[in-house]
Scaffold this motif. Sequence first.
Motif, mmCIF file in Angstrom:
data_model
loop_
_atom_site.group_PDB
_atom_site.id
_atom_site.type_symbol
_atom_site.label_atom_id
_atom_site.label_comp_id
_atom_site.label_asym_id
_atom_site.label_seq_id
_atom_site.Cartn_x
_atom_site.Cartn_y
_atom_site.Cartn_z
ATOM 1 N N UNK A 67 -9.651 27.053 -1.779
ATOM 2 C CA UNK A 67 -9.413 27.377 -3.186
ATOM 3 C C UNK A 67 -8.478 26.386 -3.863
ATOM 4 N N UNK A 68 -7.767 25.565 -3.063
ATOM 5 C CA UNK A 68 -6.833 24.593 -3.623
ATOM 6 C C UNK A 68 -7.449 23.195 -3.514
ATOM 7 N N UNK A 69 -7.797 22.600 -4.642
ATOM 8 C CA UNK A 69 -8.473 21.303 -4.660
ATOM 9 C C UNK A 69 -7.443 20.192 -4.866
ATOM 10 N N UNK A 70 -6.569 20.055 -3.899
ATOM 11 C CA UNK A 70 -5.464 19.123 -4.030
ATOM 12 C C UNK A 70 -5.801 17.706 -3.595
ATOM 13 N N UNK A 71 -5.061 16.766 -4.138
ATOM 14 C CA UNK A 71 -5.154 15.370 -3.730
ATOM 15 C C UNK A 71 -3.834 14.690 -4.062
ATOM 16 N N UNK A 72 -3.650 13.488 -3.516
ATOM 17 C CA UNK A 72 -2.527 12.660 -3.928
ATOM 18 C C UNK A 72 -3.051 11.262 -4.244
ATOM 19 N N UNK A 73 -2.356 10.578 -5.103
ATOM 20 C CA UNK A 73 -2.803 9.255 -5.517
ATOM 21 C C UNK A 73 -2.190 8.177 -4.623
ATOM 22 N N UNK A 74 -2.912 7.069 -4.499
ATOM 23 C CA UNK A 74 -2.409 5.917 -3.765
ATOM 24 C C UNK A 74 -2.706 4.649 -4.568
ATOM 25 N N UNK A 75 -1.921 3.625 -4.284
ATOM 26 C CA UNK A 75 -2.116 2.358 -4.997
ATOM 27 C C UNK A 75 -1.884 1.190 -4.046
ATOM 28 N N UNK A 76 -2.806 0.242 -4.066
ATOM 29 C CA UNK A 76 -2.648 -1.019 -3.340
ATOM 30 C C UNK A 76 -2.435 -2.119 -4.372
ATOM 31 N N UNK A 77 -1.390 -2.910 -4.188
ATOM 32 C CA UNK A 77 -1.088 -4.023 -5.088
ATOM 33 C C UNK A 77 -0.948 -5.286 -4.238
ATOM 34 N N UNK A 78 -1.618 -6.353 -4.648
ATOM 35 C CA UNK A 78 -1.496 -7.609 -3.906
ATOM 36 C C UNK A 78 -1.281 -8.761 -4.900
ATOM 37 N N UNK A 129 5.873 2.317 -11.161
ATOM 38 C CA UNK A 129 5.188 1.029 -10.969
ATOM 39 C C UNK A 129 6.083 0.000 -10.283
ATOM 40 N N UNK A 130 6.763 0.442 -9.228
ATOM 41 C CA UNK A 130 7.749 -0.412 -8.564
ATOM 42 C C UNK A 130 7.111 -1.565 -7.796
ATOM 43 N N UNK A 131 5.867 -1.399 -7.354
ATOM 44 C CA UNK A 131 5.204 -2.492 -6.642
ATOM 45 C C UNK A 131 4.972 -3.681 -7.573
ATOM 46 N N UNK A 132 4.324 -3.435 -8.684
ATOM 47 C CA UNK A 132 4.050 -4.521 -9.638
ATOM 48 C C UNK A 132 5.340 -5.110 -10.198
ATOM 49 N N UNK A 133 6.265 -4.248 -10.607
ATOM 50 C CA UNK A 133 7.523 -4.738 -11.174
ATOM 51 C C UNK A 133 8.286 -5.585 -10.160
ATOM 52 N N UNK A 134 8.300 -5.126 -8.906
ATOM 53 C CA UNK A 134 9.002 -5.877 -7.872
ATOM 54 C C UNK A 134 8.371 -7.232 -7.615
ATOM 55 N N UNK A 135 7.028 -7.274 -7.581
ATOM 56 C CA UNK A 135 6.335 -8.546 -7.355
ATOM 57 C C UNK A 135 6.548 -9.497 -8.517
ATOM 58 N N UNK A 136 6.491 -8.962 -9.741
ATOM 59 C CA UNK A 136 6.745 -9.807 -10.906
ATOM 60 C C UNK A 136 8.171 -10.365 -10.873
ATOM 61 N N UNK A 137 9.130 -9.501 -10.529
ATOM 62 C CA UNK A 137 10.518 -9.924 -10.469
ATOM 63 C C UNK A 137 10.773 -10.963 -9.395
ATOM 64 N N UNK A 138 9.974 -10.922 -8.335
ATOM 65 C CA UNK A 138 10.140 -11.880 -7.242
ATOM 66 C C UNK A 138 9.465 -13.221 -7.533
ATOM 67 N N UNK A 139 8.570 -13.260 -8.529
ATOM 68 C CA UNK A 139 7.922 -14.515 -8.889
ATOM 69 C C UNK A 139 6.457 -14.630 -8.494
ATOM 70 N N UNK A 140 5.851 -13.556 -7.992
ATOM 71 C CA UNK A 140 4.443 -13.604 -7.592
ATOM 72 C C UNK A 140 3.529 -13.676 -8.817
ATOM 73 N N UNK A 141 2.340 -14.222 -8.616
ATOM 74 C CA UNK A 141 1.346 -14.346 -9.680
ATOM 75 C C UNK A 141 0.024 -13.739 -9.206
ATOM 76 N N UNK A 145 0.874 -1.177 0.000
ATOM 77 C CA UNK A 145 0.000 0.000 0.000
ATOM 78 C C UNK A 145 0.910 1.225 0.000
ATOM 79 N N UNK A 146 0.971 1.954 -1.132
ATOM 80 C CA UNK A 146 1.894 3.082 -1.237
ATOM 81 C C UNK A 146 1.213 4.322 -1.812
#
Length: 352
Positions: free
Chosen positions: A336-347, A256-268, A213-214
Amino acid sequence: MPDKIATEQDTSRRGHSVSVGILPAHHWATQDPPPLEEIDEDDSALGSDTASSTASLTSSILHYRTLHGRRYHSERGNAQYWASNDEQQNEALDILHHVLTLCTNGKLHQAPIKKGIQKAIDIGTGTGIWALDFADQFPDTEVIGTDISAIQPSWVPPNLKFEIEDCTGEWTFAPNSVDYVHIRWLLGSIADWTELFKQAYRCLKPGGYVESFEPDSVMQSDDGTVKETSAMGQWGKFFEEGGKKLGRPFSVLSDRLQRKGMEGAGFVDIEELDFKTPLGSWPHGPREKEIGRYSRLVADQDTEGFVLFAANTIGWTKDEIMVYVSHLRREIRSPKHHGYYQQRIVWARKPE
């Protein structure tokens, strides 16, 4: 995640974010902050006092570093983390946990784990608040939270314990011994994400799950109210530049370091969930507004603790940092500032 703020990854803003670069420290001393009448008072119910009331206990196990009067994790092996670990920051992290559970409709995990699992590990547990909630929800599961600082509470459920461990080295858990590995908010502290997930893969039982979760380090807007040269627009640049110097990237989402890291480690069976987290009470929907109010409270609780280390890394003085922080706080509080940040959960799952 909420339908109004769920989104696919927006890659266009990356090209925009690098066009100006980080502004010099003296820039903020020449700028007038937003006038007080623009400050949104909608959060009065949440309280305005930023003093800490956290009950977490500190520990003498480690010798902590201090930077401009704030306490940070000691340098232990190859471990390093950019946020302070003192009481004020811990209060902010506990509020952040509430924000993250609001964003996920109260779910502590997205991976399809079952109640009968025997062992779960929370890597980089921080204050331990996620591990505490998870241990309560899974009373028959042995839960272990690991971190490089002993800042967790001593009163915990009988199925939970905390251990000091550097996740950037070799994990001490036996191979094929864990059912579920949970990793959250480690951006800027991991030099090799594939190696991190290889450690999780080694420890997991066949069929076990890892979940990451990043957040993104960049604040943005969809309507142009967060300018690249504003304090909010410059926020992510501290971390991107600091991460480059430290060799620990903050660009986890964009690269996309979460997905790339999981793929590199062998996860499916890798799955992802992307969503936006608003800052402030500007959203129209009541649920999104609540998320925004609490996420603003996180930033307001310890803006300095979040930015101090990264800004210091790129050479800013304490006075220069505090001038910038004052601009950032006012912008976040302004409707006046409609800010946000993005998050991603990868499992993902370890093959049977």
